[in-house]
Design a protein around this motif. Structure first.
Motif, mmCIF file in Angstrom:
data_model
loop_
_atom_site.group_PDB
_atom_site.id
_atom_site.type_symbol
_atom_site.label_atom_id
_atom_site.label_comp_id
_atom_site.label_asym_id
_atom_site.label_seq_id
_atom_site.Cartn_x
_atom_site.Cartn_y
_atom_site.Cartn_z
ATOM 1 N N GLU A 1 9.414 -12.034 10.444
ATOM 2 C CA GLU A 1 9.332 -10.989 9.428
ATOM 3 C C GLU A 1 9.744 -11.509 8.053
ATOM 4 O O GLU A 1 9.168 -11.118 7.030
ATOM 5 C CB GLU A 1 10.203 -9.790 9.828
ATOM 6 C CG GLU A 1 9.602 -8.895 10.900
ATOM 7 C CD GLU A 1 9.499 -9.585 12.253
ATOM 8 O OE1 GLU A 1 8.502 -9.343 12.959
ATOM 9 O OE2 GLU A 1 10.408 -10.372 12.608
ATOM 10 N N TRP B 1 6.717 -13.506 6.868
ATOM 11 C CA TRP B 1 5.621 -12.629 6.449
ATOM 12 C C TRP B 1 5.949 -11.926 5.140
ATOM 13 O O TRP B 1 5.104 -11.802 4.268
ATOM 14 C CB TRP B 1 5.318 -11.601 7.542
ATOM 15 C CG TRP B 1 4.443 -12.113 8.643
ATOM 16 C CD1 TRP B 1 3.167 -12.602 8.523
ATOM 17 C CD2 TRP B 1 4.774 -12.192 10.037
ATOM 18 N NE1 TRP B 1 2.685 -12.984 9.767
ATOM 19 C CE2 TRP B 1 3.651 -12.728 10.707
ATOM 20 C CE3 TRP B 1 5.895 -11.842 10.790
ATOM 21 C CZ2 TRP B 1 3.622 -12.930 12.084
ATOM 22 C CZ3 TRP B 1 5.868 -12.042 12.157
ATOM 23 C CH2 TRP B 1 4.753 -12.584 12.798
ATOM 24 N N GLN C 1 -0.780 -12.772 13.752
ATOM 25 C CA GLN C 1 -0.787 -11.962 12.532
ATOM 26 C C GLN C 1 -0.902 -12.867 11.313
ATOM 27 O O GLN C 1 -0.033 -13.700 11.068
ATOM 28 C CB GLN C 1 0.467 -11.096 12.419
ATOM 29 C CG GLN C 1 0.528 -10.250 11.156
ATOM 30 C CD GLN C 1 -0.639 -9.273 11.035
ATOM 31 O OE1 GLN C 1 -0.836 -8.413 11.888
ATOM 32 N NE2 GLN C 1 -1.428 -9.400 9.970
ATOM 33 N N ASP D 1 -0.440 -11.410 4.782
ATOM 34 C CA ASP D 1 -1.151 -10.309 4.136
ATOM 35 C C ASP D 1 -0.251 -9.748 3.042
ATOM 36 O O ASP D 1 0.910 -9.439 3.301
ATOM 37 C CB ASP D 1 -1.468 -9.243 5.195
ATOM 38 C CG ASP D 1 -2.231 -8.064 4.646
ATOM 39 O OD1 ASP D 1 -1.642 -7.291 3.852
ATOM 40 O OD2 ASP D 1 -3.398 -7.886 5.014
ATOM 41 N N LEU E 1 1.104 -6.281 3.839
ATOM 42 C CA LEU E 1 2.127 -6.375 4.880
ATOM 43 C C LEU E 1 3.432 -6.894 4.294
ATOM 44 O O LEU E 1 4.514 -6.369 4.593
ATOM 45 C CB LEU E 1 1.657 -7.303 6.010
ATOM 46 C CG LEU E 1 2.697 -7.667 7.076
ATOM 47 C CD1 LEU E 1 3.200 -6.427 7.812
ATOM 48 C CD2 LEU E 1 2.098 -8.679 8.070
ATOM 49 N N GLU F 1 5.132 -4.140 2.361
ATOM 50 C CA GLU F 1 5.681 -3.079 3.202
ATOM 51 C C GLU F 1 6.902 -3.562 3.981
ATOM 52 O O GLU F 1 7.888 -2.830 4.130
ATOM 53 C CB GLU F 1 4.619 -2.539 4.157
ATOM 54 C CG GLU F 1 5.064 -1.276 4.869
ATOM 55 C CD GLU F 1 3.930 -0.470 5.471
ATOM 56 O OE1 GLU F 1 4.202 0.649 5.937
ATOM 57 O OE2 GLU F 1 2.771 -0.950 5.481
ATOM 58 N N ASP G 1 -3.871 -9.599 14.337
ATOM 59 C CA ASP G 1 -3.995 -8.858 13.081
ATOM 60 C C ASP G 1 -4.034 -7.336 13.271
ATOM 61 O O ASP G 1 -4.853 -6.622 12.673
ATOM 62 C CB ASP G 1 -5.239 -9.321 12.310
ATOM 63 C CG ASP G 1 -5.091 -10.757 11.798
ATOM 64 O OD1 ASP G 1 -3.943 -11.183 11.569
ATOM 65 O OD2 ASP G 1 -6.117 -11.439 11.634
ATOM 66 N N TYR H 1 -2.062 -5.304 12.074
ATOM 67 C CA TYR H 1 -1.699 -4.615 10.820
ATOM 68 C C TYR H 1 -2.931 -4.145 10.052
ATOM 69 O O TYR H 1 -2.852 -3.189 9.287
ATOM 70 C CB TYR H 1 -0.844 -5.516 9.933
ATOM 71 C CG TYR H 1 -0.364 -4.805 8.679
ATOM 72 C CD1 TYR H 1 0.680 -3.887 8.749
ATOM 73 C CD2 TYR H 1 -0.968 -5.026 7.441
ATOM 74 C CE1 TYR H 1 1.111 -3.211 7.609
ATOM 75 C CE2 TYR H 1 -0.543 -4.358 6.305
ATOM 76 C CZ TYR H 1 0.497 -3.449 6.398
ATOM 77 O OH TYR H 1 0.913 -2.769 5.273
ATOM 78 N N SER H 2 -4.064 -4.773 10.272
ATOM 79 C CA SER H 2 -5.279 -4.391 9.542
ATOM 80 C C SER H 2 -5.711 -2.964 9.863
ATOM 81 O O SER H 2 -6.446 -2.344 9.084
ATOM 82 C CB SER H 2 -6.425 -5.361 9.863
ATOM 83 O OG SER H 2 -6.783 -5.264 11.238
ATOM 84 N N VAL I 1 -3.234 -0.577 10.823
ATOM 85 C CA VAL I 1 -1.940 0.084 11.017
ATOM 86 C C VAL I 1 -2.002 1.577 10.722
ATOM 87 O O VAL I 1 -1.342 2.387 11.390
ATOM 88 C CB VAL I 1 -0.843 -0.595 10.164
ATOM 89 C CG1 VAL I 1 -1.101 -0.440 8.673
ATOM 90 C CG2 VAL I 1 0.542 -0.076 10.541
ATOM 91 N N THR J 1 3.818 -5.559 12.809
ATOM 92 C CA THR J 1 3.279 -4.200 12.734
ATOM 93 C C THR J 1 4.248 -3.217 13.377
ATOM 94 O O THR J 1 4.331 -2.049 12.963
ATOM 95 C CB THR J 1 1.898 -4.133 13.421
ATOM 96 O OG1 THR J 1 1.028 -5.085 12.798
ATOM 97 C CG2 THR J 1 1.275 -2.753 13.295
ATOM 98 N N VAL K 1 6.909 -2.224 10.822
ATOM 99 C CA VAL K 1 6.351 -1.251 9.881
ATOM 100 C C VAL K 1 6.212 0.126 10.524
ATOM 101 O O VAL K 1 6.600 1.148 9.951
ATOM 102 C CB VAL K 1 4.982 -1.754 9.375
ATOM 103 C CG1 VAL K 1 4.254 -0.653 8.619
ATOM 104 C CG2 VAL K 1 5.164 -2.985 8.487
#
Length: 307
Positions: free
Chosen positions: A53, A56, A67, A70, A73, A76, A198, A200-201, A203, A229, A232
Motif C-alpha cells: 500500500e 502504491w 494490481q 494507478d 488509487l 485514494e 486490477d 481497482y479498475s 472499484v 482495493t 479502499v
C-alpha cells in the motif's frame, strides 16, 4: 554479492535501531490485542496498510502482478491513510521496533531494509499519534518467530464471524475457506468474485454491489481479500451498519499452518501471489493447478460475479 548484501542489511539494521530511538515510531497494538479490539468494537471496520500500500500510494513500482500502479488509487490510498475515518481502524505491521524478535530473520531484515529505504514515504503517510492495529493479524503463521501461538490467534480471529452471515469479496482464484475449516463456525457464506488482476479498475461497481447486499439485511460481516482495493473498500464501506474487514492473506496463512511448513509453499488450486510472481519473474510457467471459484463447489455461494 553475499558480502554486499550483508553490508546493506547491517547498515540498514544499525540505522533502523538508531532511527527508532531518535524519532520514535507508530503506536501499534500487538496482534492479540488488535483482534480483541475488533471483537470489542463490532461496528468498527478494518483497513490494512503494508509495504504494498505504501508503494502504491507513493507510485513506487511494486511488481505485485495483481494490481498496476494507478494515480487514482494512489490518491485514494493516501486519503485513507491520512484522514482517519472514525468508523475505521487502520492497521500497519508491528515491525517498527524489534522486528527481529517477532519475525523470522529473513522477514525482519526485509522489513528493516524497506523501512530504511522508504522512510520518507512512511513518515509522510503514517502518524506517530494514531493508535494502529497490527496489520499482521491476517498473517499469523509463516513469518512468525513463535509459531506455537498461531492456532490460538487463528481461533481468536475466527470469532469475528462466528455465527454470522459472511459476505466475501475476493479474486477469482483466491477461494477463501476452500477445503479448510476457516468458516466452519459461520452461519452462511456468500461471495462476490472480482478480477484477479486490477480489481481497482471496477472499484465503484464492486462498492455498489456490496452496498446493495448489505442493505438487503442478509449480511452480518464483509471480508475483503482484494489487495489494495480492499483497503479502499474498507474505508468506503465503513459507514454501513456492519463491520467490513480487510483480511488479506489469512486463508493462505491458515493453509500453511495446517501443513506445518516453514517456508512459502504452493497450495493446490489456490493462487499464492508471493510464489507465482517470483516464478513468473524468472520466466517459469505457473505450475499450480489453479481453479477459479466457478470451477469448484463454492460456485453455489457466488451471488455476484465480475469475471
Amino acid at each position: 554479492m553475499k558480502f554486499k548484501s550483508l553490508f546493506v542489511f547491517g547498515k540498514s539494521f544499525m540505522y533502523y535501531k538508531l532511527r527508532s530511538k531518535s524519532i520514535g515510531y507508530p503506536k501499534v497494538l500487538s496482534t492479540e490485542k488488535s483482534i480483541n479490539y475488533l471483537l470489542n468494537h463490532p461496528n468498527i471496520s478494518l483497513a490494512r496498510i503494508g509495504d504494498g500500500e505504501i508503494r502504491w500510494a507513493s507510485g513506487i513500482e511494486n511488481g505485485s502482478g495483481f494490481q498496476s500502479n494507478d494515480e487514482k488509487l494512489a490518491k485514494e490510498l493516501t486519503e485513507v491513510m491520512t484522514h482517519h475515518n472514525s468508523n475505521l481502524k487502520l492497521a500497519v505491521p508491528d515491525v517498527f521496533s524489534n522486528a527481529e524478535k517477532k519475525y523470522t530473520l529473513g522477514n525482519a531484515l526485509a522489513w528493516i531494509v524497506f523501512l530504511v529505504r522508504y522512510r520518507e514515504q512512511w513518515v509522510k503517510l503514517i502518524s506517530k499519534e494514531y493508535q494502529y492495529l497490527d496489520a499482521n493479524l491476517s498473517r499469523l503463521y509463516i513469518d512468525r518467530k513463535n509459531k506455537k501461538k498461531s492456532p490460538k490467534l487463528f481461533s481468536l480471529l475466527q470469532q469475528l464471524w462466528e455465527g454470522k452471515n459472511i459476505l466475501t469479496v475476493e479474486g477469482a482464484f483466491t477461494l477463501l475457506g476452500y477445503k479448510n475449516e476457516l468458516f466452519d463456525n459461520a452461519k452462511s457464506i456468500s461471495r462476490v468474485v472480482v478480477p484477479a488482476k486490477d480489481a481497482y479498475s471496477i472499484v465503484d461497481d464492486i462498492e455498489e454491489s456490496v452496498r446493495q447486499l448489505i442493505d438487503s439485511g442478509q449480511v452480518d460481516v464483509v471480508l475483503l481479500s482484494v489487495g489494495p482495493t480492499a483497503t479502499v473498500l474498507a474505508d468506503r464501506l465503513a459507514n454501513t451498519r456492519i463491520p467490513v474487514y480487510d483480511v488479506g492473506h489469512f486463508d493462505i496463512e491458515f493453509e500453511w499452518m495446517k501443513m506445518g511448513v516453514n517456508k512459502r509453499t504452493r497450495i493446490p488450486a489456490k493462487y499464492v501471489n508471493e510464489i507465482d510472481i517470483a516464478e513468473k519473474s524468472k520466466g517459469k510457467e505457473n505450475s499450480a493447478e489453479l481453479k477459479g471459484i466457478m470451477d469448484t463447489p463454492l460456485k453455489k455461494q457466488v451471488i455476484k460475479q465480475f469475471v
